[in-house]
Structure formats: structure tokens, C-alpha cells
Design a protein around this motif. Sequence first.
Motif, PDB file in Angstrom:
ATOM      1  N   ARG A   1      34.772  73.409  27.231  1.00  0.00           N
ATOM      2  CA  ARG A   1      35.136  72.793  28.427  1.00  0.00           C
ATOM      3  C   ARG A   1      35.535  71.448  28.338  1.00  0.00           C
ATOM      4  N   PHE A   2      36.241  70.822  29.352  1.00  0.00           N
ATOM      5  CA  PHE A   2      36.760  69.443  29.179  1.00  0.00           C
ATOM      6  C   PHE A   2      36.307  68.554  30.390  1.00  0.00           C
ATOM      7  N   GLY A   3      35.780  67.415  29.902  1.00  0.00           N
ATOM      8  CA  GLY A   3      34.913  66.405  30.948  1.00  0.00           C
ATOM      9  C   GLY A   3      36.024  65.503  31.243  1.00  0.00           C
ATOM     10  N   LYS A   4      36.171  65.352  32.689  1.00  0.00           N
ATOM     11  CA  LYS A   4      37.290  64.381  33.274  1.00  0.00           C
ATOM     12  C   LYS A   4      36.525  62.991  33.171  1.00  0.00           C
ATOM     13  N   ILE A   5      37.495  62.091  32.713  1.00  0.00           N
ATOM     14  CA  ILE A   5      36.958  60.653  32.869  1.00  0.00           C
ATOM     15  C   ILE A   5      38.252  60.043  33.669  1.00  0.00           C
ATOM     16  N   MET A   6      37.856  59.339  34.907  1.00  0.00           N
ATOM     17  CA  MET A   6      38.788  58.630  35.677  1.00  0.00           C
ATOM     18  C   MET A   6      38.332  57.185  35.398  1.00  0.00           C
ATOM     19  N   LYS A   7      39.565  56.682  35.234  1.00  0.00           N
ATOM     20  CA  LYS A   7      39.465  55.112  34.884  1.00  0.00           C
ATOM     21  C   LYS A   7      40.181  54.280  36.286  1.00  0.00           C
ATOM     22  N   PRO A   8      39.616  53.882  37.142  1.00  0.00           N
ATOM     23  CA  PRO A   8      40.169  53.285  38.329  1.00  0.00           C
ATOM     24  C   PRO A   8      40.836  51.845  38.172  1.00  0.00           C
ATOM     25  N   PHE A   9      41.718  51.693  38.873  1.00  0.00           N
ATOM     26  CA  PHE A   9      42.417  50.461  39.037  1.00  0.00           C
ATOM     27  C   PHE A   9      42.137  49.859  40.434  1.00  0.00           C
ATOM     28  N   SER A  10      42.225  48.661  40.913  1.00  0.00           N
ATOM     29  CA  SER A  10      42.126  48.403  42.073  1.00  0.00           C
ATOM     30  C   SER A  10      42.909  46.890  42.402  1.00  0.00           C
ATOM     31  N   GLU A  11      43.259  46.574  43.792  1.00  0.00           N
ATOM     32  CA  GLU A  11      43.592  45.303  43.987  1.00  0.00           C
ATOM     33  C   GLU A  11      43.100  44.766  45.068  1.00  0.00           C
ATOM     34  N   ILE A  12      43.154  43.242  45.305  1.00  0.00           N
ATOM     35  CA  ILE A  12      42.485  42.496  46.055  1.00  0.00           C
ATOM     36  C   ILE A  12      43.549  41.666  47.007  1.00  0.00           C
ATOM     37  N   THR A  13      43.500  41.388  48.281  1.00  0.00           N
ATOM     38  CA  THR A  13      44.147  40.488  48.841  1.00  0.00           C
ATOM     39  C   THR A  13      43.139  39.545  49.351  1.00  0.00           C
ATOM     40  N   ILE A  14      43.348  38.161  49.389  1.00  0.00           N
ATOM     41  CA  ILE A  14      42.804  36.950  49.907  1.00  0.00           C
ATOM     42  C   ILE A  14      43.469  36.076  50.760  1.00  0.00           C
ATOM     43  N   LYS A  15      43.016  36.083  51.953  1.00  0.00           N
ATOM     44  CA  LYS A  15      43.914  35.193  52.951  1.00  0.00           C
ATOM     45  C   LYS A  15      42.805  34.079  53.336  1.00  0.00           C
ATOM     46  N   VAL A  16      43.414  32.863  53.222  1.00  0.00           N
ATOM     47  CA  VAL A  16      42.736  31.817  53.482  1.00  0.00           C
ATOM     48  C   VAL A  16      43.124  31.039  54.871  1.00  0.00           C
ATOM     49  N   ARG A  17      42.310  30.557  55.765  1.00  0.00           N
ATOM     50  CA  ARG A  17      42.928  29.938  57.067  1.00  0.00           C
ATOM     51  C   ARG A  17      42.129  28.430  57.216  1.00  0.00           C
ATOM     52  N   GLN A  18      43.114  27.867  57.572  1.00  0.00           N
ATOM     53  CA  GLN A  18      42.549  26.350  57.811  1.00  0.00           C
ATOM     54  C   GLN A  18      42.025  26.217  59.113  1.00  0.00           C
ATOM     55  N   VAL A  19      40.876  25.608  59.356  1.00  0.00           N
ATOM     56  CA  VAL A  19      40.108  25.479  60.739  1.00  0.00           C
ATOM     57  C   VAL A  19      40.047  24.064  60.829  1.00  0.00           C
ATOM     58  N   GLU A  20      39.976  23.621  62.159  1.00  0.00           N
ATOM     59  CA  GLU A  20      39.937  22.567  62.754  1.00  0.00           C
ATOM     60  C   GLU A  20      38.301  22.139  62.790  1.00  0.00           C
ATOM     61  N   GLU A  21      37.984  20.786  62.106  1.00  0.00           N
ATOM     62  CA  GLU A  21      36.654  20.421  62.125  1.00  0.00           C
ATOM     63  C   GLU A  21      36.190  19.920  63.706  1.00  0.00           C
ATOM     64  N   ARG A  22      34.993  20.372  63.867  1.00  0.00           N
ATOM     65  CA  ARG A  22      34.590  20.066  65.227  1.00  0.00           C
ATOM     66  C   ARG A  22      33.796  18.702  65.144  1.00  0.00           C
ATOM     67  N   ALA A  23      33.927  18.196  66.222  1.00  0.00           N
ATOM     68  CA  ALA A  23      33.378  16.559  66.189  1.00  0.00           C
ATOM     69  C   ALA A  23      31.841  16.593  66.695  1.00  0.00           C
TER      70      ALA A  23
END
Length: 126
Positions: A104-126
Amino acid sequence: MGKEQNPRRVADNEAFAKAKMLRTSPQKLNLVAALIRGKKVDKALADLTFSKKRIAEDVRKCLQSAIANAENNHGLDVDSLIVAEAFVGKNLVMKRGRPRARGRFGKIMKPFSEITIKVRQVEERA
């Protein structure tokens, strides 16, 4: 007379960066992404620097790229940035195998992935 400029894919107070072909499964990468969602960028960088996960270094590089894009390309203030979104996607899967008992034959999966990072500017509260 030149070509029309592409419209921005994010709002005026946001910037993002994407890291592709990361050699880990999306499930493992999402654990690291959940670690930084909604945090200020300096706290998120500190968490990624001292994380024991192997993929945290690649996520840290992607976050630093998003911060640099915000500062250099969009003129945002680095001290008031938060990680607005961090989401993970699947990429290709290398299929490998290993011979097993009784021909028999054992499957080996080697996955790749990707990441998206979104940054946002927020106003400081007084």
C-alpha cells in the motif's frame, strides 16, 4: 495621458501586507494570527518575537511589512496603528507518499498557506 491609477483596495487610514507560500498548514497559522488580531502593533510585534511557534517569525516579517507600507506608502502614524484584520488562506499542497505494508501507499500532504495582515490607524481618545 498615462494609465489610470488603480483604486485603493483598503480605506484611507489602512494598509496591508500579504505573505504567500508559508510552509505550514492554515490551521496552525491561524493560531498565530489569532494571537495578534485587534492588538496595537508594538504589542503584536512583541508577542510574535517571543512566541515559541516556528511560523511566528514569518508572520512578524509580514506585520513589519504592513507597518512599513502604512508609514512609507500611505503616510500613517506608526504609533497609532492596530492590527485590524489578520486572516489566513490556503495555498498549494505538495503531495508526497511513503510505502506502507502489504504494497500500500501512505499519502503525505505538505500544505502551504498565506496570511494577510491589515493595519488601521485609530485616533487617540483624550
